[in-house]
Design a protein around this motif. Structure first.
Motif, short mmCIF file in Angstrom:
data_model
loop_
_atom_site.label_atom_id
_atom_site.label_comp_id
_atom_site.label_asym_id
_atom_site.label_seq_id
_atom_site.Cartn_x
_atom_site.Cartn_y
_atom_site.Cartn_z
N HIS A 32 -4.63 -10.06 -12.13
CA HIS A 32 -3.98 -8.84 -12.61
C HIS A 32 -2.80 -8.36 -11.77
CE1 HIS A 32 -7.28 -7.45 -9.97
NE2 HIS A 32 -6.43 -6.52 -9.62
N ASN A 33 -2.56 -8.91 -10.59
CA ASN A 33 -1.39 -8.53 -9.81
C ASN A 33 -0.27 -9.54 -9.99
OD1 ASN A 33 -1.93 -6.07 -8.12
ND2 ASN A 33 -3.75 -7.27 -7.62
N THR A 34 0.95 -9.03 -10.11
CA THR A 34 2.11 -9.91 -10.21
C THR A 34 2.56 -10.32 -8.81
OG1 THR A 34 3.69 -8.08 -10.10
CG2 THR A 34 2.88 -8.71 -12.30
N PHE A 35 3.35 -11.36 -8.74
CA PHE A 35 3.92 -11.79 -7.47
C PHE A 35 4.74 -10.65 -6.87
CE2 PHE A 35 2.68 -15.72 -9.21
CZ PHE A 35 2.70 -16.69 -8.23
N GLU A 36 5.53 -10.00 -7.72
CA GLU A 36 6.38 -8.91 -7.27
C GLU A 36 5.55 -7.74 -6.74
OE1 GLU A 36 8.50 -11.45 -10.15
OE2 GLU A 36 6.59 -10.40 -10.27
N GLY A 37 4.45 -7.45 -7.42
CA GLY A 37 3.57 -6.37 -6.98
C GLY A 37 2.93 -6.65 -5.63
N VAL A 38 2.50 -7.88 -5.43
CA VAL A 38 1.92 -8.28 -4.15
C VAL A 38 2.97 -8.19 -3.05
CG1 VAL A 38 0.91 -10.20 -2.85
CG2 VAL A 38 0.14 -9.73 -5.19
N ALA A 39 4.16 -8.73 -3.31
CA ALA A 39 5.24 -8.71 -2.32
C ALA A 39 5.60 -7.28 -1.95
CB ALA A 39 6.46 -9.46 -2.85
N PHE A 40 5.69 -6.39 -2.94
CA PHE A 40 6.03 -5.00 -2.70
C PHE A 40 4.95 -4.33 -1.84
CE2 PHE A 40 5.70 -0.50 -3.77
CZ PHE A 40 6.99 -0.06 -3.47
N ALA A 41 3.68 -4.53 -2.20
CA ALA A 41 2.59 -3.91 -1.45
C ALA A 41 2.58 -4.38 0.00
CB ALA A 41 1.25 -4.23 -2.12
N LEU A 42 2.76 -5.66 0.20
CA LEU A 42 2.78 -6.19 1.57
C LEU A 42 3.95 -5.64 2.36
CD1 LEU A 42 1.77 -9.90 0.90
CD2 LEU A 42 0.36 -8.12 1.96
N ALA A 43 5.12 -5.59 1.74
CA ALA A 43 6.32 -5.09 2.42
C ALA A 43 6.19 -3.61 2.77
CB ALA A 43 7.56 -5.34 1.57
N GLN A 44 5.51 -2.85 1.93
CA GLN A 44 5.33 -1.43 2.19
C GLN A 44 4.24 -1.14 3.22
OE1 GLN A 44 7.19 1.21 0.84
NE2 GLN A 44 8.46 -0.54 0.32
N THR A 45 3.35 -2.10 3.45
CA THR A 45 2.16 -1.84 4.25
C THR A 45 2.19 -2.51 5.62
OG1 THR A 45 0.86 -1.66 2.22
CG2 THR A 45 -0.36 -2.03 4.26
N ILE A 46 2.53 -3.78 5.67
CA ILE A 46 2.39 -4.56 6.90
C ILE A 46 3.71 -4.60 7.66
CG2 ILE A 46 1.71 -6.79 7.88
CD1 ILE A 46 -0.57 -5.54 6.32
N GLU A 85 -5.66 -2.22 -0.67
CA GLU A 85 -6.59 -1.93 -1.78
C GLU A 85 -6.04 -0.81 -2.65
OE1 GLU A 85 -11.20 -2.92 -0.82
OE2 GLU A 85 -10.39 -1.11 0.12
N GLY A 86 -5.42 0.17 -2.02
CA GLY A 86 -4.82 1.28 -2.76
C GLY A 86 -3.70 0.83 -3.70
N TYR A 87 -3.03 -0.25 -3.36
CA TYR A 87 -2.01 -0.82 -4.23
C TYR A 87 -2.63 -1.68 -5.33
CZ TYR A 87 2.07 0.57 -1.47
OH TYR A 87 3.07 1.29 -0.84
N GLY A 88 -3.95 -1.85 -5.28
CA GLY A 88 -4.63 -2.62 -6.31
C GLY A 88 -4.81 -4.09 -5.99
N LEU A 89 -4.49 -4.49 -4.75
CA LEU A 89 -4.69 -5.90 -4.39
C LEU A 89 -6.17 -6.19 -4.23
CD1 LEU A 89 -1.84 -6.65 -1.82
CD2 LEU A 89 -1.77 -6.62 -4.32
N THR A 90 -6.55 -7.41 -4.52
CA THR A 90 -7.92 -7.86 -4.35
C THR A 90 -8.07 -8.35 -2.92
OG1 THR A 90 -8.02 -8.47 -6.68
CG2 THR A 90 -9.72 -9.39 -5.23
N MET A 91 -8.97 -7.71 -2.17
CA MET A 91 -9.10 -7.98 -0.74
C MET A 91 -10.43 -8.64 -0.42
SD MET A 91 -6.23 -6.68 0.22
CE MET A 91 -6.46 -6.83 1.97
#
Length: 96
Positions: A32-46, A85-91
């Protein structure tokens, strides 16, 4: 004439940090997560991960099923895990 041997450098040996080792933050592949969504979440968090590096992680997550995106002290690992997790990533559960 004498030749002196240079002093030997001390090497640090860690017998442990007292925290039981680095905690690993691992993102799992999902449908359910797009590549772009994962990249955005990681860039905003880590810290140290920009969008391009986030896309590289997204590709690794997609191809291998998971990727360790950060490791370090428990408190920061818990924070980053929760934020992702708040961005919806599966952890994966946090692990040492």
């Amino acid at each position: 004439m004498t030749t002196a041997t240079p002093p030997r450098e001390r090497t640090r040996r860690r017998s442990g940090s007292g925290t039981g080792g680095a905690w690993r933050v691992i993102v799992l592949n999902d449908d359910h997560n797009t590549f772009e969504g994962v990249a955005f979440a990681l860039a905003q968090t880590i810290p140290g991960i920009d969008y391009d590096r986030g896309m590289a992680f997204a590709n690794k997550i997609h191809s291998s099923g998971h990727a360790m995106v950060w490791s370090g002290h428990q408190e920061l690992a818990e924070l980053y895990h929760s934020q992702l997790e708040g961005y919806g990533l599966t952890m994966a559960p946090l692990e040492r």
